[in-house]
Scaffold this active site. Structure first.
Site, PDB file in Angstrom:
ATOM      1  N   GLU A  51       0.857  -1.185   0.000  1.00 18.69           N
ATOM      2  CA  GLU A  51       0.000   0.000   0.000  1.00 18.69           C
ATOM      3  C   GLU A  51       0.903   1.249   0.000  1.00 18.69           C
ATOM      4  OE1 GLU A  51      -2.061   0.072   3.737  1.00 18.69           O
ATOM      5  OE2 GLU A  51      -3.474   1.635   3.143  1.00 18.69           O
ATOM      6  N   LYS A 122      -9.565   2.238  -1.662  1.00 16.77           N
ATOM      7  CA  LYS A 122      -9.746   1.548  -0.372  1.00 16.77           C
ATOM      8  C   LYS A 122     -11.080   1.936   0.270  1.00 16.77           C
ATOM      9  CE  LYS A 122      -7.111   0.783   3.924  1.00 16.77           C
ATOM     10  NZ  LYS A 122      -5.836   1.122   4.585  1.00 16.77           N
ATOM     11  N   CYS A 155      -5.143  -3.343   2.410  1.00 16.54           N
ATOM     12  CA  CYS A 155      -4.836  -3.431   3.836  1.00 16.54           C
ATOM     13  C   CYS A 155      -6.055  -3.738   4.724  1.00 16.54           C
ATOM     14  CB  CYS A 155      -4.087  -2.174   4.272  1.00 16.54           C
ATOM     15  SG  CYS A 155      -3.070  -2.512   5.736  1.00 16.54           S
TER      16      CYS A 155
END
Ligand code: ACM
Length: 279
Positions: A51, A122, A155
Protein backbone atom coordinates in the site's frame (compact mmCIF):
# COMPACT_ATOMS: atom_id res chain seq x y z
CA UNK A 1 5.67 -55.69 -25.18
CA UNK A 2 6.66 -52.41 -23.64
CA UNK A 3 3.73 -50.14 -23.02
CA UNK A 4 4.21 -46.62 -24.12
CA UNK A 5 4.03 -44.24 -21.21
CA UNK A 6 2.56 -40.84 -21.76
CA UNK A 7 3.96 -38.38 -19.30
CA UNK A 8 1.70 -35.43 -18.72
CA UNK A 9 3.51 -32.40 -17.44
CA UNK A 10 1.63 -30.71 -14.61
CA UNK A 11 3.39 -27.39 -14.58
CA UNK A 12 1.57 -24.83 -12.44
CA UNK A 13 0.53 -22.13 -14.87
CA UNK A 14 1.17 -18.94 -12.94
CA UNK A 15 4.00 -17.31 -10.98
CA UNK A 16 2.92 -14.79 -8.34
CA UNK A 17 5.12 -12.75 -6.06
CA UNK A 18 5.31 -9.98 -3.51
CA UNK A 19 7.81 -7.20 -2.89
CA UNK A 20 8.33 -6.30 0.78
CA UNK A 21 10.47 -3.23 1.46
CA UNK A 22 10.63 0.02 3.44
CA UNK A 23 9.51 2.97 1.29
CA UNK A 24 11.23 6.26 2.12
CA UNK A 25 8.61 8.87 2.96
CA UNK A 26 8.11 11.42 0.18
CA UNK A 27 10.87 9.98 -2.03
CA UNK A 28 8.68 8.81 -4.92
CA UNK A 29 11.43 8.47 -7.51
CA UNK A 30 13.77 6.68 -5.12
CA UNK A 31 11.02 4.25 -4.12
CA UNK A 32 10.20 3.53 -7.76
CA UNK A 33 13.88 2.90 -8.50
CA UNK A 34 14.11 0.59 -5.50
CA UNK A 35 11.06 -1.37 -6.66
CA UNK A 36 12.44 -1.65 -10.20
CA UNK A 37 15.62 -3.09 -8.75
CA UNK A 38 13.76 -5.53 -6.49
CA UNK A 39 11.48 -6.70 -9.32
CA UNK A 40 14.50 -7.47 -11.48
CA UNK A 41 15.52 -10.21 -9.01
CA UNK A 42 12.95 -12.73 -10.25
CA UNK A 43 10.24 -13.32 -12.83
CA UNK A 44 6.54 -13.41 -12.06
CA UNK A 45 3.29 -13.12 -13.99
CA UNK A 46 1.71 -11.11 -11.18
CA UNK A 47 3.51 -8.96 -8.61
CA UNK A 48 1.97 -7.23 -5.61
CA UNK A 49 3.61 -4.18 -4.02
CA UNK A 50 2.68 -2.62 -0.65
CA UNK A 51 0.00 0.00 0.00
CA UNK A 52 1.21 3.59 -0.68
CA UNK A 53 4.50 2.10 -1.83
CA UNK A 54 5.74 5.17 -3.69
CA UNK A 55 5.00 7.87 -1.09
CA UNK A 56 5.20 6.24 2.32
CA UNK A 57 2.28 6.10 4.74
CA UNK A 58 2.23 8.63 7.55
CA UNK A 59 1.15 11.95 6.03
CA UNK A 60 1.24 14.77 8.59
CA UNK A 61 -1.42 16.88 6.87
CA UNK A 62 -3.91 16.66 4.02
CA UNK A 63 -1.84 19.34 2.26
CA UNK A 64 1.23 17.11 2.37
CA UNK A 65 -0.83 14.20 1.04
CA UNK A 66 -2.29 16.36 -1.75
CA UNK A 67 1.21 17.36 -2.84
CA UNK A 68 2.39 13.74 -3.05
CA UNK A 69 -0.80 12.19 -4.45
CA UNK A 70 -1.14 11.68 -8.21
CA UNK A 71 -3.91 11.25 -10.73
CA UNK A 72 -4.08 7.50 -11.36
CA UNK A 73 -4.47 7.55 -15.14
CA UNK A 74 -1.86 10.16 -16.04
CA UNK A 75 0.42 10.11 -12.99
CA UNK A 76 4.15 9.32 -13.12
CA UNK A 77 3.86 6.36 -10.72
CA UNK A 78 1.30 4.57 -12.89
CA UNK A 79 3.37 5.38 -15.99
CA UNK A 80 6.53 3.92 -14.43
CA UNK A 81 4.65 0.79 -13.30
CA UNK A 82 3.27 0.30 -16.81
CA UNK A 83 6.78 0.67 -18.25
CA UNK A 84 8.03 -1.98 -15.78
CA UNK A 85 5.11 -4.30 -16.65
CA UNK A 86 5.95 -3.93 -20.35
CA UNK A 87 9.66 -4.49 -19.78
CA UNK A 88 9.04 -7.62 -17.69
CA UNK A 89 5.87 -8.81 -19.45
CA UNK A 90 3.95 -9.06 -16.18
CA UNK A 91 1.07 -7.54 -14.24
CA UNK A 92 1.58 -5.41 -11.13
CA UNK A 93 -0.82 -4.42 -8.34
CA UNK A 94 0.41 -1.48 -6.27
CA UNK A 95 -0.99 0.88 -3.65
CA UNK A 96 -0.71 4.62 -4.29
CA UNK A 97 -2.11 7.96 -3.15
CA UNK A 98 -4.64 9.12 -5.74
CA UNK A 99 -5.60 12.74 -6.36
CA UNK A 100 -8.69 13.69 -8.35
CA UNK A 101 -10.08 17.21 -8.89
CA UNK A 102 -11.85 17.14 -5.54
CA UNK A 103 -10.67 14.13 -3.52
CA UNK A 104 -7.77 12.08 -2.21
CA UNK A 105 -8.03 8.29 -2.14
CA UNK A 106 -5.90 5.47 -0.80
CA UNK A 107 -5.95 3.54 -4.06
CA UNK A 108 -4.52 0.51 -5.79
CA UNK A 109 -3.64 0.36 -9.47
CA UNK A 110 -3.49 -2.79 -11.55
CA UNK A 111 -1.27 -2.49 -14.59
CA UNK A 112 0.00 -4.82 -17.28
CA UNK A 113 1.78 -4.67 -20.63
CA UNK A 114 -1.35 -3.15 -22.20
CA UNK A 115 -1.48 -0.32 -19.63
CA UNK A 116 -3.83 0.39 -16.71
CA UNK A 117 -6.26 -2.53 -16.44
CA UNK A 118 -8.08 -1.68 -13.20
CA UNK A 119 -8.14 0.61 -10.19
CA UNK A 120 -9.55 0.32 -6.69
CA UNK A 121 -10.10 2.89 -3.92
CA UNK A 122 -9.75 1.55 -0.37
CA UNK A 123 -13.23 1.18 1.03
CA UNK A 124 -12.40 0.60 4.72
CA UNK A 125 -10.12 3.40 5.93
CA UNK A 126 -7.87 2.70 8.92
CA UNK A 127 -7.19 5.04 11.87
CA UNK A 128 -5.78 8.47 10.82
CA UNK A 129 -6.48 7.66 7.18
CA UNK A 130 -10.01 8.79 8.02
CA UNK A 131 -8.68 12.34 8.48
CA UNK A 132 -6.82 12.33 5.17
CA UNK A 133 -8.52 10.22 2.51
CA UNK A 134 -12.04 9.95 1.15
CA UNK A 135 -13.46 6.43 1.52
CA UNK A 136 -13.51 4.37 -1.65
CA UNK A 137 -16.51 4.91 -3.90
CA UNK A 138 -15.94 2.20 -6.52
CA UNK A 139 -17.32 -1.35 -6.21
CA UNK A 140 -15.09 -4.31 -5.40
CA UNK A 141 -13.68 -5.31 -8.74
CA UNK A 142 -12.41 -8.50 -10.40
CA UNK A 143 -10.28 -8.38 -13.55
CA UNK A 144 -9.55 -11.33 -15.82
CA UNK A 145 -5.93 -11.17 -17.00
CA UNK A 146 -6.08 -14.49 -18.83
CA UNK A 147 -3.96 -16.47 -16.38
CA UNK A 148 -6.35 -15.70 -13.51
CA UNK A 149 -9.24 -13.60 -12.34
CA UNK A 150 -7.78 -11.13 -9.88
CA UNK A 151 -9.56 -9.05 -7.22
CA UNK A 152 -8.12 -6.13 -5.28
CA UNK A 153 -8.25 -5.24 -1.58
CA UNK A 154 -6.14 -2.72 0.34
CA UNK A 155 -4.84 -3.43 3.84
CA UNK A 156 -7.60 -2.94 6.48
CA UNK A 157 -10.17 -4.34 4.01
CA UNK A 158 -8.83 -7.67 5.28
CA UNK A 159 -10.86 -7.22 8.47
CA UNK A 160 -14.18 -7.37 6.62
CA UNK A 161 -15.17 -10.83 5.40
CA UNK A 162 -17.69 -9.16 3.08
CA UNK A 163 -14.87 -7.55 1.07
CA UNK A 164 -13.07 -10.75 0.07
CA UNK A 165 -16.43 -12.52 -0.26
CA UNK A 166 -17.62 -9.85 -2.73
CA UNK A 167 -14.55 -10.56 -4.85
CA UNK A 168 -14.91 -14.34 -4.60
CA UNK A 169 -18.60 -14.21 -5.53
CA UNK A 170 -17.57 -12.32 -8.67
CA UNK A 171 -15.20 -15.16 -9.56
CA UNK A 172 -11.88 -13.94 -8.17
CA UNK A 173 -9.30 -16.74 -8.04
CA UNK A 174 -6.51 -14.57 -6.67
CA UNK A 175 -6.93 -11.69 -4.20
CA UNK A 176 -4.12 -9.13 -4.39
CA UNK A 177 -3.69 -7.23 -1.13
CA UNK A 178 -1.24 -4.32 -0.89
CA UNK A 179 -0.79 -3.49 2.81
CA UNK A 180 0.91 -1.24 5.37
CA UNK A 181 0.07 -3.30 8.45
CA UNK A 182 0.84 -2.02 11.94
CA UNK A 183 -1.11 -4.40 14.21
CA UNK A 184 1.07 -7.51 14.48
CA UNK A 185 -0.31 -10.81 13.27
CA UNK A 186 -3.87 -9.78 12.44
CA UNK A 187 -3.90 -9.77 8.64
CA UNK A 188 -1.61 -12.79 8.47
CA UNK A 189 -4.42 -14.60 10.27
CA UNK A 190 -7.46 -13.04 8.60
CA UNK A 191 -6.05 -13.48 5.10
CA UNK A 192 -5.58 -17.19 5.76
CA UNK A 193 -9.22 -17.31 6.77
CA UNK A 194 -10.29 -15.18 3.78
CA UNK A 195 -8.43 -17.64 1.52
CA UNK A 196 -9.91 -20.69 3.23
CA UNK A 197 -13.53 -19.51 3.48
CA UNK A 198 -13.55 -18.36 -0.16
CA UNK A 199 -11.23 -21.08 -1.53
CA UNK A 200 -9.04 -18.48 -3.26
CA UNK A 201 -5.35 -17.60 -3.33
CA UNK A 202 -4.39 -14.45 -1.43
CA UNK A 203 -1.24 -12.35 -1.94
CA UNK A 204 -0.44 -9.84 0.79
CA UNK A 205 2.48 -7.46 0.17
CA UNK A 206 3.24 -5.63 3.41
CA UNK A 207 5.98 -3.11 4.14
CA UNK A 208 8.65 -2.93 6.81
CA UNK A 209 10.36 -0.06 8.60
CA UNK A 210 9.23 2.72 10.93
CA UNK A 211 7.59 6.10 10.37
CA UNK A 212 7.40 8.69 13.17
CA UNK A 213 6.41 11.92 11.48
CA UNK A 214 3.47 13.04 13.62
CA UNK A 215 4.47 12.37 17.21
CA UNK A 216 3.25 8.80 16.85
CA UNK A 217 5.53 5.93 15.89
CA UNK A 218 4.26 3.38 13.40
CA UNK A 219 6.16 0.10 13.10
CA UNK A 220 5.25 -1.84 9.98
CA UNK A 221 5.08 -5.55 10.49
CA UNK A 222 6.34 -7.35 7.35
CA UNK A 223 5.42 -11.03 7.08
CA UNK A 224 4.06 -10.63 3.56
CA UNK A 225 2.54 -13.90 2.43
CA UNK A 226 0.94 -16.00 -0.28
CA UNK A 227 -1.87 -18.29 0.90
CA UNK A 228 -3.50 -21.25 -0.91
CA UNK A 229 -7.26 -21.88 -1.12
CA UNK A 230 -7.02 -24.40 1.75
CA UNK A 231 -5.47 -21.75 4.02
CA UNK A 232 -1.90 -23.05 3.79
CA UNK A 233 0.78 -20.36 3.78
CA UNK A 234 2.83 -21.11 0.65
CA UNK A 235 5.52 -18.55 1.36
CA UNK A 236 6.05 -15.87 4.00
CA UNK A 237 8.54 -13.00 4.35
CA UNK A 238 10.51 -12.17 7.47
CA UNK A 239 9.11 -9.59 9.89
CA UNK A 240 11.77 -6.96 9.46
CA UNK A 241 13.77 -7.48 6.25
CA UNK A 242 13.34 -6.68 2.58
CA UNK A 243 12.05 -9.71 0.72
CA UNK A 244 11.07 -10.60 -2.84
CA UNK A 245 9.48 -14.01 -3.31
CA UNK A 246 7.73 -15.79 -6.14
CA UNK A 247 5.66 -18.96 -5.91
CA UNK A 248 3.95 -21.04 -8.58
CA UNK A 249 0.21 -21.46 -8.24
CA UNK A 250 -2.59 -23.00 -10.27
CA UNK A 251 -5.52 -20.54 -10.17
CA UNK A 252 -7.84 -23.29 -11.47
CA UNK A 253 -7.72 -24.76 -7.94
CA UNK A 254 -9.68 -21.72 -6.79
CA UNK A 255 -12.62 -22.70 -8.99
CA UNK A 256 -13.31 -25.79 -6.89
CA UNK A 257 -15.24 -24.67 -3.82
CA UNK A 258 -15.47 -28.12 -2.25
CA UNK A 259 -14.44 -28.59 1.36
CA UNK A 260 -15.64 -32.20 1.42
CA UNK A 261 -17.29 -34.37 -1.19
CA UNK A 262 -20.63 -33.15 0.16
CA UNK A 263 -19.73 -29.55 0.94
CA UNK A 264 -19.31 -26.89 -1.69
CA UNK A 265 -18.80 -23.81 0.46
CA UNK A 266 -20.47 -21.52 -2.07
CA UNK A 267 -23.38 -23.84 -2.81
CA UNK A 268 -23.80 -24.33 0.96
CA UNK A 269 -24.31 -20.62 1.62
CA UNK A 270 -27.78 -19.67 2.89
CA UNK A 271 -27.99 -15.97 1.99
CA UNK A 272 -31.70 -15.93 2.74
CA UNK A 273 -30.72 -16.17 6.42
CA UNK A 274 -27.91 -13.60 6.35
CA UNK A 275 -29.97 -10.41 6.19
CA UNK A 276 -30.22 -7.88 3.44
CA UNK A 277 -26.71 -6.40 3.71
CA UNK A 278 -24.69 -9.58 3.38
CA UNK A 279 -27.05 -11.67 1.27
C1 ACM B 1 -3.95 -0.23 7.17
O1 ACM B 1 -5.06 -0.32 6.66
N1 ACM B 1 -2.98 0.45 6.59
C2 ACM B 1 -3.67 -0.91 8.44
Amino acid sequence: MVEEQVLVATVPPMRVGYVQFAPEFGEVERNLDRVADLLSRDRADLWVLPELFSTGYQFATAQELAELAEPVSEGPTTARLIALAQEMNCHIVAGLAERTDSRLYNSAVFVGPSGLVARYRKIHLFYEEKNLFAPGDLPFLVTDIGLAKVGLLVCYDHFFPEAARSLALQGAEVVAHPANLVMPGLAQLTMRVRAMENRVFTLTANRIGVEARTGETLCFTGLSQVVAPNGDVLVQAPQDAEDVRVVEIDPVQARDKHLTRLNDVFADRRPEFYGRLVG
